[in-house]
Motif scaffolding. Sequence first.
Motif, PDB file in Angstrom:
ATOM      1  N   LYS A  85       2.494   4.825  35.706  1.00 30.98           N
ATOM      2  CA  LYS A  85       2.847   6.225  36.089  1.00 30.98           C
ATOM      3  C   LYS A  85       2.725   7.127  35.067  1.00 30.98           C
ATOM      4  O   LYS A  85       2.480   6.820  33.839  1.00 30.98           O
ATOM      5  CB  LYS A  85       4.203   6.345  36.720  1.00 30.98           C
ATOM      6  N   SER A  86       2.285   8.677  35.319  1.00 33.19           N
ATOM      7  CA  SER A  86       1.976   9.630  34.456  1.00 33.19           C
ATOM      8  C   SER A  86       3.228   9.979  33.861  1.00 33.19           C
ATOM      9  O   SER A  86       3.201  10.636  32.583  1.00 33.19           O
ATOM     10  CB  SER A  86       1.310  10.637  35.133  1.00 33.19           C
ATOM     11  N   GLU A  87       4.339   9.903  34.492  1.00 32.89           N
ATOM     12  CA  GLU A  87       5.670  10.456  33.836  1.00 32.89           C
ATOM     13  C   GLU A  87       6.195   9.756  32.515  1.00 32.89           C
ATOM     14  O   GLU A  87       5.698   8.674  32.423  1.00 32.89           O
ATOM     15  CB  GLU A  87       6.823  10.674  34.862  1.00 32.89           C
ATOM     16  N   LEU A  88       6.820  10.457  31.853  1.00 35.55           N
ATOM     17  CA  LEU A  88       7.554   9.793  30.706  1.00 35.55           C
ATOM     18  C   LEU A  88       8.422   8.867  31.130  1.00 35.55           C
ATOM     19  O   LEU A  88       8.965   8.894  32.190  1.00 35.55           O
ATOM     20  CB  LEU A  88       8.316  10.763  29.787  1.00 35.55           C
ATOM     21  N   HIS A 210      10.483   4.302  21.743  1.00 36.35           N
ATOM     22  CA  HIS A 210      10.141   5.511  22.496  1.00 36.35           C
ATOM     23  C   HIS A 210      10.984   6.808  22.038  1.00 36.35           C
ATOM     24  O   HIS A 210      11.183   7.609  23.145  1.00 36.35           O
ATOM     25  CB  HIS A 210      10.340   5.093  23.986  1.00 36.35           C
ATOM     26  N   PHE A 211      11.332   6.769  20.895  1.00 36.41           N
ATOM     27  CA  PHE A 211      12.169   8.088  20.562  1.00 36.41           C
ATOM     28  C   PHE A 211      11.578   9.357  20.985  1.00 36.41           C
ATOM     29  O   PHE A 211      12.066  10.251  21.013  1.00 36.41           O
ATOM     30  CB  PHE A 211      12.571   7.812  19.367  1.00 36.41           C
ATOM     31  N   GLN A 213      10.041  10.166  23.358  1.00 36.70           N
ATOM     32  CA  GLN A 213      10.386  10.447  24.766  1.00 36.70           C
ATOM     33  C   GLN A 213      12.130  10.827  25.057  1.00 36.70           C
ATOM     34  O   GLN A 213      12.288  11.524  25.540  1.00 36.70           O
ATOM     35  CB  GLN A 213       9.860   9.603  25.590  1.00 36.70           C
ATOM     36  N   VAL A 214      12.554   9.688  24.131  1.00 37.53           N
ATOM     37  CA  VAL A 214      14.254   9.840  24.358  1.00 37.53           C
ATOM     38  C   VAL A 214      14.680  11.039  23.917  1.00 37.53           C
ATOM     39  O   VAL A 214      15.585  11.834  24.667  1.00 37.53           O
ATOM     40  CB  VAL A 214      14.803   8.747  23.629  1.00 37.53           C
ATOM     41  N   LYS A 215      14.222  11.606  23.019  1.00 38.23           N
ATOM     42  CA  LYS A 215      14.592  13.115  22.413  1.00 38.23           C
ATOM     43  C   LYS A 215      14.173  14.300  23.336  1.00 38.23           C
ATOM     44  O   LYS A 215      15.010  15.232  23.165  1.00 38.23           O
ATOM     45  CB  LYS A 215      14.043  13.145  20.980  1.00 38.23           C
ATOM     46  N   THR A 216      13.582  13.938  24.235  1.00 29.61           N
ATOM     47  CA  THR A 216      13.318  15.097  25.479  1.00 29.61           C
ATOM     48  C   THR A 216      14.532  15.232  26.259  1.00 29.61           C
ATOM     49  O   THR A 216      14.523  16.104  27.159  1.00 29.61           O
ATOM     50  CB  THR A 216      11.829  14.796  26.053  1.00 29.61           C
ATOM     51  N   ILE A 217      15.390  14.064  26.355  1.00 34.18           N
ATOM     52  CA  ILE A 217      16.621  14.340  27.329  1.00 34.18           C
ATOM     53  C   ILE A 217      17.358  15.348  27.028  1.00 34.18           C
ATOM     54  O   ILE A 217      17.815  15.877  25.836  1.00 34.18           O
ATOM     55  CB  ILE A 217      17.277  12.799  27.414  1.00 34.18           C
ATOM     56  N   PHE A 218      17.960  15.976  27.773  1.00 34.48           N
ATOM     57  CA  PHE A 218      18.830  17.354  27.551  1.00 34.48           C
ATOM     58  C   PHE A 218      19.954  16.642  26.804  1.00 34.48           C
ATOM     59  O   PHE A 218      20.345  15.576  26.666  1.00 34.48           O
ATOM     60  CB  PHE A 218      19.258  17.751  29.049  1.00 34.48           C
ATOM     61  N   PRO A 219      20.748  17.739  25.864  1.00 38.72           N
ATOM     62  CA  PRO A 219      21.519  17.322  25.087  1.00 38.72           C
ATOM     63  C   PRO A 219      22.704  16.349  25.277  1.00 38.72           C
ATOM     64  O   PRO A 219      22.814  15.491  24.549  1.00 38.72           O
ATOM     65  CB  PRO A 219      21.789  18.874  24.371  1.00 38.72           C
ATOM     66  N   GLY A 221      23.011  14.265  27.553  1.00 41.87           N
ATOM     67  CA  GLY A 221      22.582  12.912  28.032  1.00 41.87           C
ATOM     68  C   GLY A 221      21.890  12.301  26.685  1.00 41.87           C
ATOM     69  O   GLY A 221      22.101  11.134  26.625  1.00 41.87           O
ATOM     70  N   LEU A 222      21.379  13.175  25.670  1.00 39.79           N
ATOM     71  CA  LEU A 222      20.692  12.351  24.853  1.00 39.79           C
ATOM     72  C   LEU A 222      21.891  11.999  23.866  1.00 39.79           C
ATOM     73  O   LEU A 222      22.103  10.831  23.501  1.00 39.79           O
ATOM     74  CB  LEU A 222      19.926  13.353  23.955  1.00 39.79           C
ATOM     75  N   TYR A 223      22.854  12.621  23.516  1.00 39.06           N
ATOM     76  CA  TYR A 223      24.072  12.287  22.868  1.00 39.06           C
ATOM     77  C   TYR A 223      24.931  11.163  23.097  1.00 39.06           C
ATOM     78  O   TYR A 223      25.484  10.363  22.539  1.00 39.06           O
ATOM     79  CB  TYR A 223      24.902  13.595  22.363  1.00 39.06           C
TER      80      TYR A 223
END
Length: 258
Positions: A85-88, A210-211, A213-219, A221-223
């Motif tokens: 798939k094209s999505e992250l 894949h960090f 991509q991981v760091k694009t998650i909203f704050p 969610g990321l934390y």
Amino acid sequence: MEGNFGPAEQLLWPLSVFSGVLMCKVVYQVTHKVSMLYLKGYNNLTKLEKIEWNSRGVSTFHAVIVAAASLYLLVFSDLFKNGSKSELVVNRKSLLSDATLGISLGYFLSDLAKILWHFPSLGGKEFVLHHGLSMHSIFLSLISGKAHIYILMVLFSEATTPFVNFRWYLEKSGKKGSNLYIHNGMALFFGWLVARIFLFIYMFLHMYLHFDQVKTIFPLGLYSLLTIGPAMALLNLFWFLKILKGMVKTLSRRRHVQ
């Protein structure tokens, strides 16, 4: 936080959470009736032991359902495969992954309410912490559509739950010294090692690789991902050491008897 509230989600989420709660009620009652009719020792249990017996039937059923769905989504489907798939990868989701998270959220909500109502008889502070962290993570992932791959990895670790419950059933049935108890304990040890130790190590490695991509998650969610994941891993390690200690003790006692 980006929204994930399409028409399908608006219908699927409440339906799946309600289905999880309803599943708990139905399986609890079925476990009670079947046990009462076909298991002689069940009627000799105390009221609280019967509640726990039935509740473990619910957790076993939930574990089988979510572990099977997680295995399919992670391994056999194309949802998270590279290049499919094209999505992250952290943004990929499906109706099935949404439904799996919703049903699991309904289960944890029901089980946590039961634990708190009978606290600490059905589980101590570590169980409240486990359920609270699980519900927080699942809820954030569900409403945002982010990090389904990691939540599903954690949910797959529920595959060890049937072995935990079966060990408790054997103890209450007076079969703690049986070969079946020993074999189940060995299965629990190796299952826990794979599903709750090695899998978590793989998950952390996947997050590291894949960090970007991981760091694009909203704050939030990321934390949450960066803190709750390690917290769950520490809980798993704590329980694993108890399982190891119990297995060594059982095998040593059995060797001395022989």
